[in-house]
Write a protein that holds these residues in place. Sequence first.
Motif, PDB file in Angstrom:
ATOM      1  N   TYR A  79     -11.865  -9.252   0.315  1.00 50.36           N
ATOM      2  CA  TYR A  79     -11.536  -7.831   0.242  1.00 50.36           C
ATOM      3  C   TYR A  79     -11.979  -7.145   1.523  1.00 50.36           C
ATOM      4  CZ  TYR A  79     -16.504  -7.317  -0.870  1.00 50.36           C
ATOM      5  OH  TYR A  79     -17.870  -7.372  -0.820  1.00 50.36           O
ATOM      6  N   MET A  82      -2.933   2.175  -6.523  1.00 42.25           N
ATOM      7  CA  MET A  82      -1.515   2.439  -6.311  1.00 42.25           C
ATOM      8  C   MET A  82      -0.897   3.012  -7.583  1.00 42.25           C
ATOM      9  SD  MET A  82      -0.040  -0.786  -4.165  1.00 42.25           S
ATOM     10  CE  MET A  82      -0.409  -1.917  -5.513  1.00 42.25           C
ATOM     11  N   ASP A 115      -3.410  -3.277  -1.923  1.00 45.84           N
ATOM     12  CA  ASP A 115      -4.279  -2.136  -2.189  1.00 45.84           C
ATOM     13  C   ASP A 115      -4.534  -2.034  -3.690  1.00 45.84           C
ATOM     14  OD1 ASP A 115      -5.761   0.177  -1.731  1.00 45.84           O
ATOM     15  OD2 ASP A 115      -4.016   1.472  -2.007  1.00 45.84           O
ATOM     16  N   ASP A 149      -0.077   4.141   1.058  1.00 45.10           N
ATOM     17  CA  ASP A 149      -0.472   4.983   2.185  1.00 45.10           C
ATOM     18  C   ASP A 149       0.440   4.630   3.360  1.00 45.10           C
ATOM     19  OD1 ASP A 149      -1.646   6.169   4.430  1.00 45.10           O
ATOM     20  OD2 ASP A 149      -3.682   5.903   3.662  1.00 45.10           O
ATOM     21  N   GLY A 206      -3.573  -2.451  -8.241  1.00 42.91           N
ATOM     22  CA  GLY A 206      -3.729  -3.743  -7.606  1.00 42.91           C
ATOM     23  C   GLY A 206      -4.366  -4.803  -8.478  1.00 42.91           C
ATOM     24  N   ASP A 233       0.860  -1.186   0.000  1.00 49.80           N
ATOM     25  CA  ASP A 233       0.000   0.000   0.000  1.00 49.80           C
ATOM     26  C   ASP A 233       0.892   1.229   0.000  1.00 49.80           C
ATOM     27  OD1 ASP A 233      -1.895   2.038   0.539  1.00 49.80           O
ATOM     28  OD2 ASP A 233      -3.157   0.630   1.632  1.00 49.80           O
ATOM     29  N   LYS A 259     -11.616   0.234   2.452  1.00 50.30           N
ATOM     30  CA  LYS A 259     -10.870   1.254   3.204  1.00 50.30           C
ATOM     31  C   LYS A 259     -11.770   2.465   3.454  1.00 50.30           C
ATOM     32  CE  LYS A 259      -6.631   2.129   1.897  1.00 50.30           C
ATOM     33  NZ  LYS A 259      -5.482   2.470   1.024  1.00 50.30           N
ATOM     34  N   LEU A 308      -7.490  -4.521  -0.646  1.00 50.43           N
ATOM     35  CA  LEU A 308      -7.996  -3.332   0.024  1.00 50.43           C
ATOM     36  C   LEU A 308      -8.654  -2.464  -1.041  1.00 50.43           C
ATOM     37  CD1 LEU A 308      -4.981  -2.419   2.367  1.00 50.43           C
ATOM     38  CD2 LEU A 308      -7.046  -3.691   2.943  1.00 50.43           C
ATOM     39  N   THR A 309      -9.943  -2.177  -0.881  1.00 52.83           N
ATOM     40  CA  THR A 309     -10.691  -1.456  -1.904  1.00 52.83           C
ATOM     41  C   THR A 309     -11.306  -0.181  -1.342  1.00 52.83           C
ATOM     42  OG1 THR A 309     -12.833  -2.510  -1.472  1.00 52.83           O
ATOM     43  CG2 THR A 309     -11.305  -3.690  -2.903  1.00 52.83           C
ATOM     44  N   THR A 312      -0.159   2.011   6.456  1.00 54.79           N
ATOM     45  CA  THR A 312       0.673   0.817   6.434  1.00 54.79           C
ATOM     46  C   THR A 312       1.403   0.614   7.752  1.00 54.79           C
ATOM     47  OG1 THR A 312       0.996   1.002   4.042  1.00 54.79           O
ATOM     48  CG2 THR A 312       2.594  -0.320   5.261  1.00 54.79           C
TER      49      THR A 312
END
Length: 227
Positions: free
Chosen positions: A98, A55, A52, A10, A60, A8, A101, A78-79, A14
């Motif tokens: 999944y 990105m 994720d 972020d 992803g 990820d 987020k 991660l959606t 993370t």
Amino acid sequence: MSKVLLIDDDVELTMLLQEYLTEEGYDVATDTDGRAAIAAAAANTVDIIVLDIMMPRMNGIEVLQRIRKLSEIPVLMLTARGDDIDRISGLNLGADDYVPKPCSPGELAARLRAILRRTHQPAGASIDAVKAGQLVIHPGKRSAEWCGEPLELTGTEFGLLEVLARNAGQLVSKQDISKQAFGKPLTPFDRRIDVHISSVRQKLGLRKDGQSWIQSVRGLGYQLLVD
């Protein structure tokens, strides 16, 4: 100790997830580039990948597509919350689950435990084969055969098909499938079972009468046919 690779861009999220999962007993590695996930899948160096969708460089969905050409390693996506298109695309390409987020570390840890529990057979578990017509399921080896040939399945697809095989010829409700295959009750508007069923249907092909080997009863559940 299960090895988790968290991909990820972020950084703040993370770090939070890595700290929490480490405290939960996981060995967690992180990266911001999806190519690290592809390399890990190819080398078989981790037990599960958290990926994720949004990105830079390589998104992803593209990363997952490349992973599935190399490995059946469990992948949790991660959606963005409410983005059904990304979720369905991920499941269609072989994602095991999944989490939308922003997600809580506790929810992510619970999902990881559920996936690893159904994709890693515990020591001492029954290794008796489950036979349903031309389908043979080997729970101890987490493998399956269809018409005498190996059947390539993701961990989630294997768990789902095992439930149907153990109840071959009988209608199994979506709620029962979710509890037995995913380890959790089905929530309203959750379509992951339908998407995974669609993928398994494609892999089994059609019967001589042109119908699917997995029949659905609208609003009730699914049934695996044996003849």
